[in-house]
Design an enzyme around this catalytic site. Structure first.
Site, PDB file in Angstrom:
ATOM      1  N   THR A 180      49.308  44.572 -11.052  1.00 31.05           N
ATOM      2  CA  THR A 180      48.029  44.619 -11.763  1.00 31.05           C
ATOM      3  C   THR A 180      46.908  45.186 -10.892  1.00 31.05           C
ATOM      4  OG1 THR A 180      46.322  43.186 -12.712  1.00 31.05           O
ATOM      5  CG2 THR A 180      47.697  42.204 -11.041  1.00 31.05           C
ATOM      6  N   ASP A 181      45.878  45.707 -11.546  1.00 27.69           N
ATOM      7  CA  ASP A 181      44.707  46.188 -10.797  1.00 27.69           C
ATOM      8  C   ASP A 181      43.885  45.034 -10.237  1.00 27.69           C
ATOM      9  OD1 ASP A 181      43.602  45.227 -13.174  1.00 27.69           O
ATOM     10  OD2 ASP A 181      42.506  47.065 -13.648  1.00 27.69           O
ATOM     11  N   GLU A 182      44.140  43.801 -10.725  1.00 24.19           N
ATOM     12  CA  GLU A 182      43.317  42.663 -10.268  1.00 24.19           C
ATOM     13  C   GLU A 182      43.495  42.363  -8.786  1.00 24.19           C
ATOM     14  OE1 GLU A 182      43.042  39.238 -12.728  1.00 24.19           O
ATOM     15  OE2 GLU A 182      43.109  40.396 -14.570  1.00 24.19           O
TER      16      GLU A 182
ATOM     17  N   TYR B 237      45.626  33.710 -10.089  1.00 24.61           N
ATOM     18  CA  TYR B 237      46.563  34.702 -10.657  1.00 24.61           C
ATOM     19  C   TYR B 237      46.620  35.941  -9.776  1.00 24.61           C
ATOM     20  CZ  TYR B 237      47.973  38.757 -13.433  1.00 24.61           C
ATOM     21  OH  TYR B 237      48.563  39.930 -13.837  1.00 24.61           O
TER      22      TYR B 237
ATOM     23  N   LYS C 254      49.683  37.604  -7.532  1.00 23.39           N
ATOM     24  CA  LYS C 254      50.210  38.968  -7.730  1.00 23.39           C
ATOM     25  C   LYS C 254      50.068  39.778  -6.437  1.00 23.39           C
ATOM     26  CE  LYS C 254      51.660  40.702 -10.968  1.00 23.39           C
ATOM     27  NZ  LYS C 254      53.030  40.778 -11.543  1.00 23.39           N
TER      28      LYS C 254
HETATM   29  P1  NAD Z   1      53.310  37.860 -20.569  1.00 23.71           P
HETATM   30  O1  NAD Z   1      52.711  36.573 -20.130  1.00 23.71           O
HETATM   31  O2  NAD Z   1      53.076  38.337 -21.955  1.00 23.71           O
HETATM   32  O3  NAD Z   1      54.901  37.793 -20.374  1.00 23.71           O
HETATM   33  C1  NAD Z   1      55.488  37.266 -19.227  1.00 23.71           C
HETATM   34  C2  NAD Z   1      56.975  37.037 -19.529  1.00 23.71           C
HETATM   35  O4  NAD Z   1      57.588  36.509 -18.346  1.00 23.71           O
HETATM   36  C3  NAD Z   1      57.249  36.023 -20.662  1.00 23.71           C
HETATM   37  O5  NAD Z   1      58.253  36.511 -21.508  1.00 23.71           O
HETATM   38  C4  NAD Z   1      57.705  34.785 -19.912  1.00 23.71           C
HETATM   39  O6  NAD Z   1      58.614  33.979 -20.669  1.00 23.71           O
HETATM   40  C5  NAD Z   1      58.396  35.396 -18.701  1.00 23.71           C
HETATM   41  N1  NAD Z   1      58.433  34.475 -17.562  1.00 23.71           N
HETATM   42  C6  NAD Z   1      57.402  33.748 -17.046  1.00 23.71           C
HETATM   43  N2  NAD Z   1      57.820  33.000 -16.019  1.00 23.71           N
HETATM   44  C7  NAD Z   1      59.144  33.283 -15.847  1.00 23.71           C
HETATM   45  C8  NAD Z   1      60.131  32.851 -14.923  1.00 23.71           C
HETATM   46  N3  NAD Z   1      59.838  31.961 -13.973  1.00 23.71           N
HETATM   47  N4  NAD Z   1      61.374  33.355 -15.034  1.00 23.71           N
HETATM   48  C9  NAD Z   1      61.692  34.250 -15.997  1.00 23.71           C
HETATM   49  N5  NAD Z   1      60.783  34.688 -16.909  1.00 23.71           N
HETATM   50  C10 NAD Z   1      59.534  34.200 -16.838  1.00 23.71           C
HETATM   51  O7  NAD Z   1      52.855  38.914 -19.504  1.00 23.71           O
HETATM   52  P2  NAD Z   1      52.472  40.467 -19.690  1.00 23.71           P
HETATM   53  O8  NAD Z   1      51.058  40.558 -20.073  1.00 23.71           O
HETATM   54  O9  NAD Z   1      53.501  41.121 -20.513  1.00 23.71           O
HETATM   55  O10 NAD Z   1      52.588  40.956 -18.171  1.00 23.71           O
HETATM   56  C11 NAD Z   1      53.825  41.437 -17.668  1.00 23.71           C
HETATM   57  C12 NAD Z   1      53.627  41.894 -16.230  1.00 23.71           C
HETATM   58  O11 NAD Z   1      52.660  42.926 -16.193  1.00 23.71           O
HETATM   59  C13 NAD Z   1      53.096  40.797 -15.311  1.00 23.71           C
HETATM   60  O12 NAD Z   1      53.708  40.925 -14.070  1.00 23.71           O
HETATM   61  C14 NAD Z   1      51.607  41.077 -15.209  1.00 23.71           C
HETATM   62  O13 NAD Z   1      51.099  40.628 -13.976  1.00 23.71           O
HETATM   63  C15 NAD Z   1      51.606  42.594 -15.301  1.00 23.71           C
HETATM   64  N6  NAD Z   1      50.383  43.201 -15.865  1.00 23.71           N
HETATM   65  C16 NAD Z   1      49.879  42.782 -17.059  1.00 23.71           C
HETATM   66  C17 NAD Z   1      48.762  43.431 -17.595  1.00 23.71           C
HETATM   67  C18 NAD Z   1      48.172  43.026 -18.941  1.00 23.71           C
HETATM   68  O14 NAD Z   1      47.099  43.506 -19.289  1.00 23.71           O
HETATM   69  N7  NAD Z   1      48.829  42.177 -19.727  1.00 23.71           N
HETATM   70  C19 NAD Z   1      48.157  44.476 -16.912  1.00 23.71           C
HETATM   71  C20 NAD Z   1      48.700  44.871 -15.667  1.00 23.71           C
HETATM   72  C21 NAD Z   1      49.819  44.229 -15.178  1.00 23.71           C
HETATM   73  O1  DAU Z   2      43.533  43.951 -15.341  1.00 25.17           O
HETATM   74  C1  DAU Z   2      44.855  43.607 -15.639  1.00 25.17           C
HETATM   75  C2  DAU Z   2      44.918  42.159 -16.081  1.00 25.17           C
HETATM   76  O2  DAU Z   2      44.338  42.097 -17.371  1.00 25.17           O
HETATM   77  C3  DAU Z   2      46.330  41.600 -16.087  1.00 25.17           C
HETATM   78  O3  DAU Z   2      46.848  41.595 -14.784  1.00 25.17           O
HETATM   79  C4  DAU Z   2      46.361  40.188 -16.671  1.00 25.17           C
HETATM   80  O4  DAU Z   2      47.702  39.733 -16.766  1.00 25.17           O
HETATM   81  C5  DAU Z   2      45.738  40.231 -18.036  1.00 25.17           C
HETATM   82  O5  DAU Z   2      45.689  38.930 -18.582  1.00 25.17           O
HETATM   83  C6  DAU Z   2      44.345  40.833 -17.986  1.00 25.17           C
HETATM   84  O6  DAU Z   2      43.420  39.942 -17.282  1.00 25.17           O
HETATM   85  P1  DAU Z   2      41.918  39.688 -17.801  1.00 25.17           P
HETATM   86  O7  DAU Z   2      41.472  38.403 -17.263  1.00 25.17           O
HETATM   87  O8  DAU Z   2      41.074  40.888 -17.590  1.00 25.17           O
HETATM   88  O9  DAU Z   2      42.232  39.607 -19.404  1.00 25.17           O
HETATM   89  P2  DAU Z   2      41.673  38.607 -20.542  1.00 25.17           P
HETATM   90  O10 DAU Z   2      42.120  39.163 -21.845  1.00 25.17           O
HETATM   91  O11 DAU Z   2      41.992  37.195 -20.231  1.00 25.17           O
HETATM   92  O12 DAU Z   2      40.106  38.790 -20.426  1.00 25.17           O
HETATM   93  C7  DAU Z   2      39.495  40.051 -20.604  1.00 25.17           C
HETATM   94  C8  DAU Z   2      38.008  39.861 -20.401  1.00 25.17           C
HETATM   95  O13 DAU Z   2      37.491  39.064 -21.480  1.00 25.17           O
HETATM   96  C9  DAU Z   2      37.645  39.119 -19.131  1.00 25.17           C
HETATM   97  O14 DAU Z   2      36.434  39.657 -18.627  1.00 25.17           O
HETATM   98  C10 DAU Z   2      37.421  37.682 -19.578  1.00 25.17           C
HETATM   99  C11 DAU Z   2      36.890  37.864 -20.988  1.00 25.17           C
HETATM  100  N1  DAU Z   2      37.227  36.781 -21.962  1.00 25.17           N
HETATM  101  C12 DAU Z   2      38.525  36.408 -22.065  1.00 25.17           C
HETATM  102  C13 DAU Z   2      38.894  35.406 -22.946  1.00 25.17           C
HETATM  103  C14 DAU Z   2      40.332  34.952 -23.059  1.00 25.17           C
HETATM  104  C15 DAU Z   2      36.236  36.211 -22.747  1.00 25.17           C
HETATM  105  O15 DAU Z   2      35.053  36.603 -22.673  1.00 25.17           O
HETATM  106  N2  DAU Z   2      36.594  35.234 -23.632  1.00 25.17           N
HETATM  107  C16 DAU Z   2      37.882  34.797 -23.749  1.00 25.17           C
HETATM  108  O16 DAU Z   2      38.133  33.855 -24.572  1.00 25.17           O
END
Ligand code: NAD
Ligand code: DAU
Length: 349
Positions: free
Chosen positions: A132-134, A157, A161
């Site tokens: 992730t970019d975080e 988180y 990562k």
């Molecule tokens: P998600 O939470 O939707 O899915 C995570 C999956 O991992 C689920 O299916 C869960 O059951 C499985 N999991 C969790 N713990 C586990 C364990 N101990 N063993 C086996 N499986 C397990 O997550 P996502 O949003 O699809 O993110 C996927 C990956 O991409 C993550 O590594 C996250 O850090 C990265 N990522 C997410 C975003 C985003 O915006 N969602 C952006 C950049 C990177």
């Molecule tokens: O940047 C990549 C990341 O983006 C991933 O690595 C994470 O897995 C993914 O969850 C996401 O993280 P964020 O914290 O940016 O996403 P989220 O959707 O939780 O929040 C987006 C923005 O909205 C953030 O600034 C917090 C805000 N927010 C979020 C929620 C859930 C609110 O204002 N209200 C809310 O209820």
């Protein structure tokens, strides 16, 4: 070449899109999806692919080293696409140790097993870590994250990562394990779990519930349609250079408040509601602890070296996403039962 691929977390949001793409586009590859099926994992996300001959699902935990060794032995994996993680920042504030366990120990367990099984012949093997970019921290008004930006994680988180990224690089430098990392910005699209901003607000607009915006809604995220993310992973997996990191992003920055207003506008039109009706649901709530201000990715390395760029304009991607949720209310109902209600009450009380 052929591949036996272990995809971890394939029942989650990004993992299910990635699994669908690989199962569909590469019938010659054998794909095993290992997922613990936590609250975020859902086999309904891959219903259309469950009977494909090149696809197998295994329920299990990435920290379970005996299980990981067993499936490496049975499947002779040549590649790992590692998606499994605890992924929600707010949950990491409640329960940081769950993030250390899955994201750090789980990643190290996979690396260690891959090293053991591959050590005699690293050729044509790849351990691809999805990150992730975080990990880069928080930006001010100016600038972008590049691959060389120093790590500065600020939530449990992102710290977990960042630590997993460090382990991946450590295995590359120490043992020469063939690894690739990509760091992506915020994804959106179908199958996104409704604890995250966009799907949570789609669900709440649908049910005319308050739209909780943290702080003043001024925080900025760089949004990318999930199918564009997994296309980038496909390109990097096949053409990226071992040992390298690639940033993936949409060049698509939005303040949270603006994105929610756009969402309200589009949903009012689609639901035949009066103009401005859903915006009245916007409610400013207590800010997230340690809330990162701005993320923005410079993805020019990926564009210049491997020719990837996002395919969708944001308004179009958002419209596709809303349509998917409106056509899949049953999915939404299933995932918002039980544990979700409990989480929601705790988070937004
Ligand atoms: P998600 O939470 O939707 O899915 C995570 C999956 O991992 C689920 O299916 C869960 O059951 C499985 N999991 C969790 N713990 C586990 C364990 N101990 N063993 C086996 N499986 C397990 O997550 P996502 O949003 O699809 O993110 C996927 C990956 O991409 C993550 O590594 C996250 O850090 C990265 N990522 C997410 C975003 C985003 O915006 N969602 C952006 C950049 C990177
Ligand atoms: O940047 C990549 C990341 O983006 C991933 O690595 C994470 O897995 C993914 O969850 C996401 O993280 P964020 O914290 O940016 O996403 P989220 O959707 O939780 O929040 C987006 C923005 O909205 C953030 O600034 C917090 C805000 N927010 C979020 C929620 C859930 C609110 O204002 N209200 C809310 O209820």
């Amino acid at each position: 070449m052929n591949h036996n691929i272990l995809i971890t977390g394939g029942a989650g949001f990004i993992g299910s899109h990635l699994t669908r793409l690989f199962v569909t586009n590469y019938p010659e590859y054998n794909i095993v999806n290992l997922d613990k099926l936590t609250y975020a994992g859902n086999l309904e996300n891959l219903k259309d692919k469950e009977d494909k001959p090149n696809y197998t699902f295994v329920k299990g935990d990435i920290t379970d080293i005996d299980l990981i060794k067993k499936i490496f032995e049975e499947n002779k994996f040549t590649a790992v696409l590692h998606c499994a993680a605890e992924s929600h920042v707010d949950r990491s504030i409640f329960d940081p140790l769950a993030f250390v366990k899955t994201n750090v120990l789980g990643t190290a367990t996979l690396l260690q097993t891959a090293k053991e099984f591959w050590k005699d012949d690293y050729s044509k093997k790849i351990f691809y870590h999805i990150s992730t970019d975080e990990v880069y921290g928080s930006l001010g008004d100016e600038g972008f994250f590049i691959e060389e930006t120093s790590y500065d994680p600020r939530s449990p988180y992102s710290a977990s990562k960042a630590s997993s990224d460090h382990f991946v690089r450590a295995f590359y430098h120490t043992y020469k394990l063939p690894v690739i990392i990509s760091n992506c910005s915020n994804n959106y699209g179908p199958y996104h779990f409704p604890e995250k901003l966009i799907p949570l607000c789609i669900n709440n607009i649908l049910h005319k519930k308050p739209l909780p915006i943290y702080g003043k809604g001024e925080n900025v995220r760089d949004w990318l349609f999930v199918e564009d993310h997994v296309k980038a992973i496909d390109i990097i997996f096949h053409n990226g250079k071992v040992g390298e990191t690639y940033n993936i992003g949409g060049h698509n920055e939005w303040k949270n408040i603006d994105i929610i207003k756009e969402l309200c506008k589009q949903m009012d039109e689609k639901l035949g509601r009066e103009k401005g009706e859903s915006e009245k649901l916007i409610t400013f709530v207590k800010d997230r602890a340690g809330h990162d201000m701005r993320y923005a990715i410079d993805a020019s390395k990926l564009k210049n070296e491997l020719g990837w760029k996002p395919s969708l304009q944001f308004e179009e991607g958002l419209s596709k996403t809303i349509d998917w949720y409106l056509n899949n209310t049953e999915w939404l109902q299933h995932v918002t039962n039980g544990e979700y209600q409990h989480y929601y009450e705790e988070q937004y009380k």
